[in-house]
Scaffold this motif. Structure first.
Motif, PDB file in Angstrom:
ATOM      1  N   PHE A   1     -45.691  23.778  35.022  1.00 47.12           N
ATOM      2  CA  PHE A   1     -44.446  23.168  34.540  1.00 47.12           C
ATOM      3  C   PHE A   1     -43.867  23.939  33.348  1.00 47.12           C
ATOM      4  O   PHE A   1     -42.662  23.917  33.113  1.00 47.12           O
ATOM      5  CB  PHE A   1     -44.683  21.706  34.146  1.00 47.12           C
ATOM      6  CG  PHE A   1     -44.914  20.805  35.327  1.00 47.12           C
ATOM      7  CD1 PHE A   1     -43.858  20.380  36.108  1.00 47.12           C
ATOM      8  CD2 PHE A   1     -46.192  20.407  35.679  1.00 47.12           C
ATOM      9  CE1 PHE A   1     -44.055  19.559  37.207  1.00 47.12           C
ATOM     10  CE2 PHE A   1     -46.410  19.585  36.776  1.00 47.12           C
ATOM     11  CZ  PHE A   1     -45.344  19.163  37.546  1.00 47.12           C
TER      12      PHE A   1
ATOM     13  N   LYS B   1     -43.351  18.958  31.962  1.00 45.57           N
ATOM     14  CA  LYS B   1     -43.485  17.501  31.856  1.00 45.57           C
ATOM     15  C   LYS B   1     -44.935  17.068  31.668  1.00 45.57           C
ATOM     16  O   LYS B   1     -45.196  16.008  31.120  1.00 45.57           O
ATOM     17  CB  LYS B   1     -42.881  16.804  33.084  1.00 45.57           C
ATOM     18  CG  LYS B   1     -43.720  16.838  34.351  1.00 45.57           C
ATOM     19  CD  LYS B   1     -43.235  15.775  35.357  1.00 45.57           C
ATOM     20  CE  LYS B   1     -44.055  15.833  36.637  1.00 45.57           C
ATOM     21  NZ  LYS B   1     -43.626  14.858  37.638  1.00 45.57           N
ATOM     22  N   GLN B   2     -45.856  17.891  32.128  1.00 46.24           N
ATOM     23  CA  GLN B   2     -47.249  17.458  32.158  1.00 46.24           C
ATOM     24  C   GLN B   2     -48.112  18.697  32.248  1.00 46.24           C
ATOM     25  O   GLN B   2     -47.741  19.657  32.919  1.00 46.24           O
ATOM     26  CB  GLN B   2     -47.413  16.585  33.400  1.00 46.24           C
ATOM     27  CG  GLN B   2     -48.787  16.235  33.864  1.00 46.24           C
ATOM     28  CD  GLN B   2     -48.715  15.272  35.060  1.00 46.24           C
ATOM     29  OE1 GLN B   2     -47.651  14.758  35.416  1.00 46.24           O
ATOM     30  NE2 GLN B   2     -49.837  15.034  35.697  1.00 46.24           N
TER      31      GLN B   2
ATOM     32  N   THR C   1     -36.468  13.681  30.203  1.00 44.16           N
ATOM     33  CA  THR C   1     -37.733  14.077  30.821  1.00 44.16           C
ATOM     34  C   THR C   1     -37.538  14.270  32.321  1.00 44.16           C
ATOM     35  O   THR C   1     -36.604  13.734  32.911  1.00 44.16           O
ATOM     36  CB  THR C   1     -38.801  13.001  30.582  1.00 44.16           C
ATOM     37  OG1 THR C   1     -38.283  11.738  31.021  1.00 44.16           O
ATOM     38  CG2 THR C   1     -39.165  12.895  29.114  1.00 44.16           C
ATOM     39  N   PHE C   2     -38.455  15.009  32.933  1.00 42.55           N
ATOM     40  CA  PHE C   2     -38.536  15.180  34.393  1.00 42.55           C
ATOM     41  C   PHE C   2     -37.217  15.724  34.964  1.00 42.55           C
ATOM     42  O   PHE C   2     -36.670  15.222  35.940  1.00 42.55           O
ATOM     43  CB  PHE C   2     -38.922  13.847  35.081  1.00 42.55           C
ATOM     44  CG  PHE C   2     -39.901  12.996  34.286  1.00 42.55           C
ATOM     45  CD1 PHE C   2     -40.881  13.596  33.498  1.00 42.55           C
ATOM     46  CD2 PHE C   2     -39.852  11.612  34.301  1.00 42.55           C
ATOM     47  CE1 PHE C   2     -41.782  12.822  32.746  1.00 42.55           C
ATOM     48  CE2 PHE C   2     -40.738  10.833  33.557  1.00 42.55           C
ATOM     49  CZ  PHE C   2     -41.696  11.446  32.781  1.00 42.55           C
TER      50      PHE C   2
ATOM     51  N   ARG D   1     -32.232  13.926  35.994  1.00 42.40           N
ATOM     52  CA  ARG D   1     -33.682  13.741  35.910  1.00 42.40           C
ATOM     53  C   ARG D   1     -34.199  12.847  37.021  1.00 42.40           C
ATOM     54  O   ARG D   1     -33.515  11.961  37.513  1.00 42.40           O
ATOM     55  CB  ARG D   1     -34.083  13.197  34.531  1.00 42.40           C
ATOM     56  CG  ARG D   1     -33.355  11.923  34.099  1.00 42.40           C
ATOM     57  CD  ARG D   1     -33.731  11.538  32.678  1.00 42.40           C
ATOM     58  NE  ARG D   1     -35.152  11.266  32.589  1.00 42.40           N
ATOM     59  CZ  ARG D   1     -35.691  10.043  32.729  1.00 42.40           C
ATOM     60  NH1 ARG D   1     -34.938   8.984  32.938  1.00 42.40           N
ATOM     61  NH2 ARG D   1     -36.989   9.882  32.654  1.00 42.40           N
ATOM     62  N   GLU D   2     -35.459  13.138  37.400  1.00 40.40           N
ATOM     63  CA  GLU D   2     -36.107  12.357  38.451  1.00 40.40           C
ATOM     64  C   GLU D   2     -36.534  11.014  37.875  1.00 40.40           C
ATOM     65  O   GLU D   2     -37.180  10.961  36.836  1.00 40.40           O
ATOM     66  CB  GLU D   2     -37.365  13.086  38.954  1.00 40.40           C
ATOM     67  CG  GLU D   2     -37.195  14.563  39.237  1.00 40.40           C
ATOM     68  CD  GLU D   2     -36.614  14.849  40.607  1.00 40.40           C
ATOM     69  OE1 GLU D   2     -36.251  13.887  41.311  1.00 40.40           O
ATOM     70  OE2 GLU D   2     -36.531  16.034  40.965  1.00 40.40           O
ATOM     71  N   ILE D   3     -36.143   9.933  38.556  1.00 43.13           N
ATOM     72  CA  ILE D   3     -36.622   8.609  38.140  1.00 43.13           C
ATOM     73  C   ILE D   3     -37.243   7.934  39.358  1.00 43.13           C
ATOM     74  O   ILE D   3     -37.110   8.428  40.478  1.00 43.13           O
ATOM     75  CB  ILE D   3     -35.486   7.743  37.543  1.00 43.13           C
ATOM     76  CG1 ILE D   3     -34.346   7.553  38.566  1.00 43.13           C
ATOM     77  CG2 ILE D   3     -34.956   8.368  36.264  1.00 43.13           C
ATOM     78  CD1 ILE D   3     -33.325   6.514  38.142  1.00 43.13           C
TER      79      ILE D   3
ATOM     80  N   GLY E   1     -35.151   7.691  42.719  1.00 38.27           N
ATOM     81  CA  GLY E   1     -33.888   8.413  42.754  1.00 38.27           C
ATOM     82  C   GLY E   1     -33.721   9.380  41.610  1.00 38.27           C
ATOM     83  O   GLY E   1     -34.676  10.035  41.192  1.00 38.27           O
ATOM     84  N   ALA E   2     -32.494   9.480  41.114  1.00 38.42           N
ATOM     85  CA  ALA E   2     -32.203  10.418  40.029  1.00 38.42           C
ATOM     86  C   ALA E   2     -31.118   9.823  39.138  1.00 38.42           C
ATOM     87  O   ALA E   2     -30.342   8.975  39.579  1.00 38.42           O
ATOM     88  CB  ALA E   2     -31.733  11.749  40.602  1.00 38.42           C
ATOM     89  N   GLU E   3     -31.095  10.253  37.873  1.00 43.45           N
ATOM     90  CA  GLU E   3     -30.016   9.840  36.989  1.00 43.45           C
ATOM     91  C   GLU E   3     -29.577  11.039  36.160  1.00 43.45           C
ATOM     92  O   GLU E   3     -30.320  12.007  36.010  1.00 43.45           O
ATOM     93  CB  GLU E   3     -30.445   8.668  36.083  1.00 43.45           C
ATOM     94  CG  GLU E   3     -31.463   9.041  35.026  1.00 43.45           C
ATOM     95  CD  GLU E   3     -31.846   7.857  34.115  1.00 43.45           C
ATOM     96  OE1 GLU E   3     -31.585   6.703  34.459  1.00 43.45           O
ATOM     97  OE2 GLU E   3     -32.425   8.134  33.058  1.00 43.45           O
ATOM     98  N   THR E   4     -28.360  10.961  35.655  1.00 46.48           N
ATOM     99  CA  THR E   4     -27.842  12.056  34.832  1.00 46.48           C
ATOM    100  C   THR E   4     -27.538  11.530  33.434  1.00 46.48           C
ATOM    101  O   THR E   4     -26.861  10.517  33.274  1.00 46.48           O
ATOM    102  CB  THR E   4     -26.573  12.650  35.484  1.00 46.48           C
ATOM    103  OG1 THR E   4     -26.912  13.077  36.799  1.00 46.48           O
ATOM    104  CG2 THR E   4     -26.066  13.844  34.689  1.00 46.48           C
TER     105      THR E   4
ATOM    106  N   ASP F   1     -39.272  19.108  35.647  1.00 53.06           N
ATOM    107  CA  ASP F   1     -39.928  18.677  36.876  1.00 53.06           C
ATOM    108  C   ASP F   1     -39.880  19.832  37.865  1.00 53.06           C
ATOM    109  O   ASP F   1     -39.249  20.861  37.618  1.00 53.06           O
ATOM    110  CB  ASP F   1     -39.270  17.407  37.433  1.00 53.06           C
ATOM    111  CG  ASP F   1     -40.311  16.496  38.075  1.00 53.06           C
ATOM    112  OD1 ASP F   1     -41.217  17.011  38.739  1.00 53.06           O
ATOM    113  OD2 ASP F   1     -40.217  15.261  37.902  1.00 53.06           O
ATOM    114  N   LEU F   2     -40.554  19.632  38.997  1.00 49.98           N
ATOM    115  CA  LEU F   2     -40.755  20.735  39.935  1.00 49.98           C
ATOM    116  C   LEU F   2     -39.495  21.365  40.480  1.00 49.98           C
ATOM    117  O   LEU F   2     -39.425  22.561  40.700  1.00 49.98           O
ATOM    118  CB  LEU F   2     -41.556  20.222  41.143  1.00 49.98           C
ATOM    119  CG  LEU F   2     -43.003  19.880  40.877  1.00 49.98           C
ATOM    120  CD1 LEU F   2     -43.607  19.255  42.129  1.00 49.98           C
ATOM    121  CD2 LEU F   2     -43.761  21.122  40.489  1.00 49.98           C
ATOM    122  N   ARG F   3     -38.494  20.555  40.720  1.00 45.32           N
ATOM    123  CA  ARG F   3     -37.319  21.069  41.437  1.00 45.32           C
ATOM    124  C   ARG F   3     -36.326  21.792  40.546  1.00 45.32           C
ATOM    125  O   ARG F   3     -35.306  22.257  41.031  1.00 45.32           O
ATOM    126  CB  ARG F   3     -36.602  19.916  42.145  1.00 45.32           C
ATOM    127  CG  ARG F   3     -37.343  19.411  43.351  1.00 45.32           C
ATOM    128  CD  ARG F   3     -36.422  18.602  44.217  1.00 45.32           C
ATOM    129  NE  ARG F   3     -35.842  17.485  43.486  1.00 45.32           N
ATOM    130  CZ  ARG F   3     -34.921  16.673  44.012  1.00 45.32           C
ATOM    131  NH1 ARG F   3     -34.474  16.883  45.223  1.00 45.32           N
ATOM    132  NH2 ARG F   3     -34.464  15.677  43.307  1.00 45.32           N
TER     133      ARG F   3
END
Lengths: 252, 311
Positions: A41, A120-121, A144-145, A160-162, A165-168, A180-182
């Motif tokens: 990461f 992230k980790q 995060t993420f 970000r990944e939640i 889903g996702a949020e901005t 995060d990975l993507r």
């Protein structure tokens, strides 16, 4: 942008392909002769920072690592990917996330970055804490993420990944991002860049130079193998599988 | 000893992960309080009050808690932390985002993703993708803990009668602004709470095949859909399908791994499942070492057959 520094903390961890073995005396995992690499990461974090500099958004990318002298290798890798210079906070103590967050805080006080990008980790302690802790200590916003980062006009807009889903989020800089990975696919360090990285600046501090108490708060009493799952049976065909699931396992 | 559990919710309903977190608090012992921070979240507080074994619900209802941003909620938790020996949240995306911020503000360590409670200051947590279980003891006055929900059976959602009290909101820090949120709409059960999971890997060969083959099977079994990192990286499905060390940790009654080789990072996310089925054409795939039932077969034939057999 004229002067926007990005700080990227990187951790030296057991390579993700290694399956670690718990020591027989339960004191920890066996790290002797095990391949070590940059936390995956954190590689994504370096890549993202370098892309922001290449896009003209950032002026400088500084990699920082806290730990043994051997972390210099990890920092050289970061500089081969494209970090401009590096800082090692050298310590052979058991550095836990809160201590690392405080060390990075002290480095940030010297360097005055506008963005700090963490992985992230870490895949060794699987804690997923340091970026958030650093953000709290600084009183900065955090995203995060992250799966997408856009920086413009003193703002970072991060997707970000939640859960589910996702949020901005939109944050005013300075801010913390964890990857995060993507987010991106890190480039391979080329040989010329590996050679160039050897000549880049690498400064070393000790925790005491930075005035940080790194005393561990958690003591590991023992480390043990996870409960072992024994292999089951092979079935010949789909019919037998369904019969077993219905009559033996009773899960369908 | 008093435990403060941070409720996970969407302002309308309480998330099931809160029940597993209360279960961990019960193992620790002492009184249990739940903090509900939200906006227009009275229904959540009422649901929390019914959880068995909970004494008190503290509700902070303010517009700036609507989006559950870590900055504002962490400040609130810290403002109300006095008197608590343990502060817990589920180790979900939301909990992981929030709780380290709380720990740092209190100047204490966080103990991440505990799977067992040995004593009020000693906990078991997985490290190295679950390949080493560490027993750790905290020297801090307040233990800040995220709870791996699969490690603790949910407590009963009904039967309790906690008192509900309103508490003061902290100031709005105004550090972040939510621009948009996209929740994947699905009639299927949530991955973290599903009894059956149908999970696909690189063996599916494309996103199209993934959906074409696995969706009818998931429909048939009322299952959630999951995926390996390889399938996510290849773009077959979104990231929130990912089961594994850095994705979702699941433990359903039945986990069907289809075209998944079984990298340690994937096994870390699903090996606590009650029954594991693996379907893979490679007889040497590591997934078979953890499977209760293994079938070496071409999944493009086996999955339609399986659906037909279930009909």
């Amino acid at each position: 942008m004229a002067d926007l520094k990005i700080l990227v903390p990187v951790k030296r961890v057991v390579d993700f392909n290694v399956k670690v073995r718990v020591k027989a005396d339960g004191s920890g995992v066996d790290l002797a002769n095990v391949k070590m690499s940059m936390n995956p990461f954190d590689e994504i974090a370096i890549e993202e920072a370098v892309r922001l500099r290449e896009a003209g958004v950032a002026s400088e990318v500084i990699a920082v690592s806290c730990g043994l002298v051997a972390c210099q290798e990890t920092l050289r890798t970061a500089m081969a990917i494209g970090a401009d210079r590096a800082i090692l906070v050298e310590s052979d103590a058991d550095l836990q996330p809160l201590a690392v967050a405080k060390l990075i805080q002290a480095v940030a006080a010297k360097e005055q970055p506008q963005i700090v990008i963490f992985g992230k980790q870490a895949i060794d302690d699987d804690a997923n804490q340091t970026g958030q802790m650093f953000a709290a200590l600084m009183g900065w916003p955090q995203a995060t993420f992250a799966s997408k980062v856009v920086v413009a006009n003193g703002m970072a807009t991060v997707t970000r990944e939640i859960d589910g889903g996702a949020e901005t989020l939109e944050m005013k800089l300075p801010a913390v991002i964890t990857t995060d990975l993507r987010l991106n696919e890190p480039r391979y360090a080329t040989l010329p860049n590996i050679m160039k990285a050897k000549k880049k600046q690498l400064d070393t501090y000790k925790p005491a130079d930075l005035g940080v108490d790194v005393t561990p708060r958690l003591t590991t009493l023992k480390v043990s193998d996870p409960p072992k799952r024994s292999a089951g049976v092979m079935v010949a065909d789909v019919k037998e599988l369904v019969a077993k699931l219905k009559n033996e396992a009773k899960v369908i | 000893m008093t435990n403060l559990v941070i409720a996970e919710h969407d302002n309308a309903s309480l998330k099931a992960a809160t029940l597993n977190t209360v279960a961990a608090a019960r193992k620790i012992g002492g009184e249990i309080h739940i903090l509900v921070a939200g906006s227009g979240c009275a229904a959540v507080a009422e649901a929390a009050a019914k959880i068995a074994g909970v004494a008190r619900i503290k509700v902070a209802d303010a517009p700036h808690y609507a989006e559950q941003t870590a900055e504002n909620i962490a400040a609130l938790v810290v403002a109300h932390a006095a008197g608590y020996s343990h502060i817990l949240a589920p180790a979900t995306g939301a909990g992981k985002n929030l709780l380290p911020r709380v720990a740092a503000l209190l100047d204490v360590a966080q103990i991440s993703e505990i799977t067992a409670v040995d004593s009020p200051d000693t906990f078991v947590r997985p490290t190295y993708a679950g390949n080493a279980m560490a027993t750790v003891k905290s020297a801090d006055a307040v233990k800040v803990i995220t709870v791996r929900t699969t490690g603790f059976d949910a407590v009963a959602a009904e039967g309790g009668s906690a008192t509900i009290e309103a508490v003061a909101a902290a100031a709005d820090l105004g550090l972040v602004k939510l621009i948009g949120r996209e929740i994947t709409k699905s009639a299927r059960p949530e991955l973290g709470a599903a009894k059956v999971i149908v999970s696909g890997g690189r063996g599916l060969s494309s996103g199209e095949k993934y959906h074409q083959l696995l969706e009818p099977l998931a429909d048939k079994l009322n299952a959630a859909l999951g995926a390996s990192r390889a399938a996510v990286d290849a773009g077959y499905v979104p990231n929130d399908y990912q089961v594994g060390q850095t994705g979702k940790i699941v433990a359903p009654q039945l986990y069907i791994a289809i075209g998944i080789s079984g990298a340690i990072q994937h096994l870390a996310g699903m090996k606590e499942s009650k029954v594991i089925v693996a379907i893979n054409k490679d007889a040497d795939a590591p997934i078979f070492q953890v499977a209760d039932y293994g079938l070496v077969a071409d999944l493009f034939q086996a999955i339609p057959e399986l659906i037909a057999e279930l009909n």
